[in-house]
Motif scaffolding. Sequence first.
Motif, PDB file in Angstrom:
ATOM      1  N   GLN A  42       0.838  -1.195   0.000  1.00  0.00           N
ATOM      2  CA  GLN A  42       0.000   0.000   0.000  1.00  0.00           C
ATOM      3  C   GLN A  42       0.879   1.253   0.000  1.00  0.00           C
ATOM      4  OE1 GLN A  42      -2.277   0.669   3.586  1.00  0.00           O
ATOM      5  NE2 GLN A  42      -3.928   1.652   2.459  1.00  0.00           N
ATOM      6  N   CYS A  43       1.923   1.231   0.818  1.00  0.00           N
ATOM      7  CA  CYS A  43       2.853   2.367   0.879  1.00  0.00           C
ATOM      8  C   CYS A  43       3.501   2.599  -0.490  1.00  0.00           C
ATOM      9  CB  CYS A  43       3.918   2.110   1.947  1.00  0.00           C
ATOM     10  SG  CYS A  43       5.136   3.433   2.109  1.00  0.00           S
ATOM     11  N   TRP A  44       3.954   1.533  -1.131  1.00  0.00           N
ATOM     12  CA  TRP A  44       4.609   1.665  -2.436  1.00  0.00           C
ATOM     13  C   TRP A  44       3.627   2.212  -3.476  1.00  0.00           C
ATOM     14  CZ3 TRP A  44       4.267   0.489  -7.494  1.00  0.00           C
ATOM     15  CH2 TRP A  44       5.416   0.597  -8.267  1.00  0.00           C
ATOM     16  N   LEU A  45       2.408   1.636  -3.534  1.00  0.00           N
ATOM     17  CA  LEU A  45       1.420   2.071  -4.525  1.00  0.00           C
ATOM     18  C   LEU A  45       1.049   3.542  -4.327  1.00  0.00           C
ATOM     19  CD1 LEU A  45      -0.859  -1.104  -4.489  1.00  0.00           C
ATOM     20  CD2 LEU A  45       0.688  -0.385  -6.334  1.00  0.00           C
ATOM     21  N   PHE A  46       0.775   3.926  -3.093  1.00  0.00           N
ATOM     22  CA  PHE A  46       0.422   5.320  -2.791  1.00  0.00           C
ATOM     23  C   PHE A  46       1.582   6.262  -3.127  1.00  0.00           C
ATOM     24  CE2 PHE A  46       0.500   8.871   0.232  1.00  0.00           C
ATOM     25  CZ  PHE A  46      -0.718   9.459  -0.025  1.00  0.00           C
ATOM     26  N   SER A  47       2.769   5.892  -2.717  1.00  0.00           N
ATOM     27  CA  SER A  47       3.946   6.747  -2.913  1.00  0.00           C
ATOM     28  C   SER A  47       4.329   6.891  -4.368  1.00  0.00           C
ATOM     29  CB  SER A  47       5.139   6.188  -2.125  1.00  0.00           C
ATOM     30  OG  SER A  47       4.814   6.104  -0.760  1.00  0.00           O
ATOM     31  N   ILE A  95      10.084   2.766  -1.712  1.00  0.00           N
ATOM     32  CA  ILE A  95       9.370   3.441  -2.795  1.00  0.00           C
ATOM     33  C   ILE A  95      10.238   3.662  -4.034  1.00  0.00           C
ATOM     34  CG2 ILE A  95       7.718   4.488  -1.228  1.00  0.00           C
ATOM     35  CD1 ILE A  95       9.205   7.101  -1.423  1.00  0.00           C
ATOM     36  N   GLU A  96      11.543   3.488  -3.884  1.00  0.00           N
ATOM     37  CA  GLU A  96      12.424   3.610  -5.048  1.00  0.00           C
ATOM     38  C   GLU A  96      12.561   2.295  -5.812  1.00  0.00           C
ATOM     39  OE1 GLU A  96      16.043   5.454  -3.752  1.00  0.00           O
ATOM     40  OE2 GLU A  96      14.986   7.249  -3.088  1.00  0.00           O
ATOM     41  N   ARG A  97      12.003   1.226  -5.277  1.00  0.00           N
ATOM     42  CA  ARG A  97      12.023  -0.057  -5.989  1.00  0.00           C
ATOM     43  C   ARG A  97      11.184   0.053  -7.265  1.00  0.00           C
ATOM     44  NH1 ARG A  97      10.721  -4.351  -1.170  1.00  0.00           N
ATOM     45  NH2 ARG A  97      12.501  -3.838   0.147  1.00  0.00           N
ATOM     46  N   PRO A  98      11.565  -0.673  -8.314  1.00  0.00           N
ATOM     47  CA  PRO A  98      10.806  -0.569  -9.568  1.00  0.00           C
ATOM     48  C   PRO A  98       9.434  -1.235  -9.528  1.00  0.00           C
ATOM     49  CG  PRO A  98      12.595  -2.159  -9.771  1.00  0.00           C
ATOM     50  CD  PRO A  98      12.752  -1.497  -8.437  1.00  0.00           C
ATOM     51  N   ILE A  99       9.239  -2.202  -8.651  1.00  0.00           N
ATOM     52  CA  ILE A  99       7.936  -2.878  -8.551  1.00  0.00           C
ATOM     53  C   ILE A  99       7.516  -2.955  -7.077  1.00  0.00           C
ATOM     54  CG2 ILE A  99       8.164  -4.218 -10.675  1.00  0.00           C
ATOM     55  CD1 ILE A  99       8.959  -6.623  -8.917  1.00  0.00           C
ATOM     56  N   PRO A 100       6.187  -3.035  -6.840  1.00  0.00           N
ATOM     57  CA  PRO A 100       5.724  -3.081  -5.448  1.00  0.00           C
ATOM     58  C   PRO A 100       5.946  -4.457  -4.823  1.00  0.00           C
ATOM     59  CG  PRO A 100       3.864  -3.286  -6.911  1.00  0.00           C
ATOM     60  CD  PRO A 100       5.078  -3.023  -7.781  1.00  0.00           C
TER      61      PRO A 100
END
Length: 166
Positions: A19-24, A141-146
């Motif tokens: 959720q954090c990755w998608l939102f960010s 959040i800098e990763r290319p995929i969640p």
Amino acid sequence: MTAKVTGTMVNYYIHCKRQCWLFSNKLNLEDNSEEVRIGRILHQLKEEKAKKKEVAIDNIKIDKLTPEYLVEIKKSDADLEAVKWQTLYYLYILREKGIDRKGKIEIIDKKKENRKIHYTELTDELVFQLKEIISLIQELIERPIPPLPINKSICKKCAYYTYCYI
């Protein structure tokens, strides 16, 4: 370039790293969520009743600031740990600006008769842990995929449920 972390990102990181990755990464499905819409309405009603406005400082919005407390208002205590860390993040940002407050979390769930209030304070140990969380969020959040979905019961009320599972 390092992304600016927000209180919502801290909350989501504790709740669900996906959720954090998608939102960010600007995949915002919250406008489609009935749960989020209810929370916003309850928040607005509480704000109008108290005749107080949010306080915006840098990239954070604080629900209420009193001489003693920073108050975070939520519609549910479904993930109190995530809300606690979000509140601690706000306390940390205020402290960085020379403003010391204690944290107060008000749960205004309509189904329950009594309002729940939880208190928290920012200690040096919690600041250390919070800095670690902020660093981990920036790496995430800098990763290319969640990250993969966590597949827990809490997912059913998440704004990203359809994205993750359907």
